[in-house]
Design a protein around this motif. Structure first.
Motif, PDB file in Angstrom:
ATOM      1  N   ARG A  86      11.208 -15.548 -44.202  1.00 28.89           N
ATOM      2  CA  ARG A  86      12.227 -14.941 -43.165  1.00 28.89           C
ATOM      3  C   ARG A  86      12.909 -16.203 -42.469  1.00 28.89           C
ATOM      4  N   PRO A  87      14.114 -16.155 -41.836  1.00 29.71           N
ATOM      5  CA  PRO A  87      14.374 -16.964 -40.941  1.00 29.71           C
ATOM      6  C   PRO A  87      13.716 -16.970 -39.509  1.00 29.71           C
ATOM      7  N   VAL A  88      13.387 -18.220 -39.112  1.00 30.64           N
ATOM      8  CA  VAL A  88      12.716 -18.688 -37.877  1.00 30.64           C
ATOM      9  C   VAL A  88      13.748 -19.392 -36.862  1.00 30.64           C
ATOM     10  N   THR A  89      13.701 -18.730 -35.517  1.00 27.39           N
ATOM     11  CA  THR A  89      14.472 -19.664 -34.610  1.00 27.39           C
ATOM     12  C   THR A  89      13.692 -20.409 -33.793  1.00 27.39           C
ATOM     13  N   THR A  90      13.565 -21.653 -33.427  1.00 27.29           N
ATOM     14  CA  THR A  90      12.674 -22.261 -32.304  1.00 27.29           C
ATOM     15  C   THR A  90      13.586 -22.306 -31.232  1.00 27.29           C
ATOM     16  N   TYR A  91      12.925 -22.532 -30.268  1.00 28.03           N
ATOM     17  CA  TYR A  91      13.480 -22.657 -28.801  1.00 28.03           C
ATOM     18  C   TYR A  91      12.937 -23.665 -27.983  1.00 28.03           C
ATOM     19  N   GLN A  92      13.573 -24.535 -27.072  1.00 26.66           N
ATOM     20  CA  GLN A  92      13.199 -25.398 -26.330  1.00 26.66           C
ATOM     21  C   GLN A  92      12.744 -24.542 -25.309  1.00 26.66           C
ATOM     22  N   SER A  93      13.238 -23.412 -24.714  1.00 30.21           N
ATOM     23  CA  SER A  93      12.903 -22.492 -23.752  1.00 30.21           C
ATOM     24  C   SER A  93      11.783 -21.795 -24.088  1.00 30.21           C
ATOM     25  N   ALA A  94      10.789 -21.531 -23.342  1.00 31.65           N
ATOM     26  CA  ALA A  94       9.863 -20.565 -23.490  1.00 31.65           C
ATOM     27  C   ALA A  94      10.175 -19.136 -23.595  1.00 31.65           C
ATOM     28  N   GLU A  95      11.210 -18.684 -22.942  1.00 27.38           N
ATOM     29  CA  GLU A  95      12.009 -17.391 -23.172  1.00 27.38           C
ATOM     30  C   GLU A  95      12.913 -17.152 -24.114  1.00 27.38           C
ATOM     31  N   CYS A  96      13.084 -17.870 -25.131  1.00 29.10           N
ATOM     32  CA  CYS A  96      14.023 -17.841 -26.173  1.00 29.10           C
ATOM     33  C   CYS A  96      15.457 -17.983 -25.622  1.00 29.10           C
ATOM     34  N   ALA A  97      15.830 -18.507 -24.456  1.00 25.15           N
ATOM     35  CA  ALA A  97      16.990 -18.561 -23.620  1.00 25.15           C
ATOM     36  C   ALA A  97      17.676 -19.701 -24.602  1.00 25.15           C
ATOM     37  N   GLU A  98      19.292 -19.335 -24.905  1.00 25.15           N
ATOM     38  CA  GLU A  98      19.852 -20.038 -25.622  1.00 25.15           C
ATOM     39  C   GLU A  98      20.573 -21.119 -24.907  1.00 25.15           C
ATOM     40  N   THR A  99      20.185 -21.195 -23.539  1.00 27.28           N
ATOM     41  CA  THR A  99      21.011 -22.207 -22.657  1.00 27.28           C
ATOM     42  C   THR A  99      20.320 -23.668 -22.884  1.00 27.28           C
ATOM     43  N   GLY A 100      19.096 -23.639 -23.524  1.00 30.00           N
ATOM     44  CA  GLY A 100      18.537 -24.879 -23.998  1.00 30.00           C
ATOM     45  C   GLY A 100      18.790 -25.094 -25.691  1.00 30.00           C
ATOM     46  N   GLU A 101      18.093 -26.160 -26.098  1.00 28.35           N
ATOM     47  CA  GLU A 101      18.288 -26.293 -27.559  1.00 28.35           C
ATOM     48  C   GLU A 101      17.459 -25.074 -28.429  1.00 28.35           C
ATOM     49  N   PHE A 102      18.256 -24.894 -29.750  1.00 28.78           N
ATOM     50  CA  PHE A 102      17.550 -24.009 -30.382  1.00 28.78           C
ATOM     51  C   PHE A 102      18.199 -24.241 -31.796  1.00 28.78           C
ATOM     52  N   GLN A 103      17.208 -23.917 -32.782  1.00 29.11           N
ATOM     53  CA  GLN A 103      17.720 -24.077 -34.033  1.00 29.11           C
ATOM     54  C   GLN A 103      17.122 -22.997 -35.062  1.00 29.11           C
ATOM     55  N   THR A 104      17.710 -22.552 -36.225  1.00 24.71           N
ATOM     56  CA  THR A 104      17.127 -21.671 -37.213  1.00 24.71           C
ATOM     57  C   THR A 104      17.114 -22.371 -38.258  1.00 24.71           C
ATOM     58  N   TYR A 105      15.578 -21.895 -38.970  1.00 30.79           N
ATOM     59  CA  TYR A 105      15.330 -22.560 -40.230  1.00 30.79           C
ATOM     60  C   TYR A 105      15.044 -21.382 -41.283  1.00 30.79           C
ATOM     61  N   PRO A 106      15.440 -21.581 -42.194  1.00 28.73           N
ATOM     62  CA  PRO A 106      15.278 -20.468 -43.401  1.00 28.73           C
ATOM     63  C   PRO A 106      13.892 -20.331 -43.760  1.00 28.73           C
ATOM     64  N   GLY A 107      13.411 -19.148 -44.078  1.00 31.32           N
ATOM     65  CA  GLY A 107      12.142 -18.758 -44.528  1.00 31.32           C
ATOM     66  C   GLY A 107      11.489 -19.364 -45.809  1.00 31.32           C
ATOM     67  N   ASP A 108      12.263 -19.894 -46.702  1.00 34.11           N
ATOM     68  CA  ASP A 108      11.951 -20.011 -48.139  1.00 34.11           C
ATOM     69  C   ASP A 108      11.108 -21.372 -48.315  1.00 34.11           C
ATOM     70  N   GLY A 109      10.433 -21.915 -47.192  1.00 32.10           N
ATOM     71  CA  GLY A 109       9.755 -23.085 -47.265  1.00 32.10           C
ATOM     72  C   GLY A 109      10.184 -24.351 -46.682  1.00 32.10           C
ATOM     73  N   VAL A 110      10.202 -24.551 -45.408  1.00 27.89           N
ATOM     74  CA  VAL A 110      10.911 -25.628 -44.538  1.00 27.89           C
ATOM     75  C   VAL A 110       9.669 -26.359 -43.964  1.00 27.89           C
ATOM     76  N   TRP A 111       9.773 -27.506 -44.286  1.00 22.75           N
ATOM     77  CA  TRP A 111       8.757 -28.700 -43.546  1.00 22.75           C
ATOM     78  C   TRP A 111       9.635 -29.385 -42.542  1.00 22.75           C
ATOM     79  N   LEU A 112       9.332 -29.466 -41.193  1.00 19.61           N
ATOM     80  CA  LEU A 112      10.043 -30.254 -40.359  1.00 19.61           C
ATOM     81  C   LEU A 112       9.177 -31.071 -39.725  1.00 19.61           C
ATOM     82  N   PRO A 113       9.193 -32.354 -40.041  1.00 16.11           N
ATOM     83  CA  PRO A 113       8.187 -33.362 -39.519  1.00 16.11           C
ATOM     84  C   PRO A 113       8.295 -33.582 -38.163  1.00 16.11           C
ATOM     85  N   GLN A 114       9.782 -33.388 -37.587  1.00 16.56           N
ATOM     86  CA  GLN A 114       9.811 -33.781 -36.308  1.00 16.56           C
ATOM     87  C   GLN A 114      10.872 -32.936 -35.538  1.00 16.56           C
TER      88      GLN A 114
END
Length: 133
Positions: A92-120
Motif C-alpha cells: 500500500r502507499p505510505v506517506t512519510t512526514y517530517q512532522s510527528a503529527e503528520c502535518a502537511e506544513t512540513g515536508e512529506f512524501q508518498t511512496y508506492p507499496g510495491d517495494g520501495v527502498w529509500l536509502p536516504q
C-alpha cells in the motif's frame, strides 16, 4: 642512427616501468569499488514498513506490520526518534512526514507499496500514514 633507436627504446622501456611501478602504489578505484561490493538494501519482509535511524539502512530499525497498522491514520515514531531511510513492502502507499503529527506544513512524501527502498530521505521522518490502495 642505431644509437638513437636504442636510446629511444631504453627511454620507452624505462618510462613504462616507472608508470607500472607508480600504478602499483596508487589504489585503483575499480578494485576498491569491487572489493566493497554493491550497495545492500535494507532487509524488510513482505507486508512490512521498515524504518532505519540512519541513511543507507543503518542504525536502529523499526518494523511495522501491515496487519497491526491503522489504515489512513497517523502513526508517530516513538518520541525522540526519527528515520532517515526506509523500505515499504506493505503493498500500500505510505506517506512519510517530517512532522510527528503528520502535518502537511512540513515536508512529506508518498511512496508506492510495491517495494520501495529509500536509502536516504530528504528529511527526518517522524511519522507516517499507510493508505488504502
Amino acid at each position: 642512427m642505431r644509437t638513437c633507436r636504442s636510446s629511444r627504446a631504453t627511454t620507452t622501456t624505462t618510462l613504462a616501468a616507472t608508470v607500472l611501478a607508480l600504478t602499483a602504489l596508487i589504489p585503483s578505484t575499480a578494485t576498491t569499488a569491487h572489493a566493497a561490493g554493491p550497495p545492500t538494501l535494507g532487509a524488510c519482509a513482505t507486508g512490512q514498513l521498515c524504518l532505519w535511524a540512519k541513511p543507507e539502512f543503518k542504525g536502529a530499525r523499526q518494523t511495522h506490520e501491515l496487519s497491526t497498522l491503522d489504515i489512513n491514520s497517523c502513526t508517530a515514531l516513538p518520541a525522540g526518534t526519527s528515520a532517515q531511510s526506509l523500505t515499504n513492502r506493505t503493498g500500500r502507499p505510505v506517506t512519510t512526514y517530517q512532522s510527528a503529527e503528520c502535518a502537511e506544513t512540513g515536508e512529506f512524501q508518498t511512496y508506492p507499496g510495491d517495494g520501495v527502498w529509500l536509502p536516504q530521505s530528504p528529511y527526518q521522518v517522524r511519522a507516517f500514514k499507510v493508505w488504502e490502495r
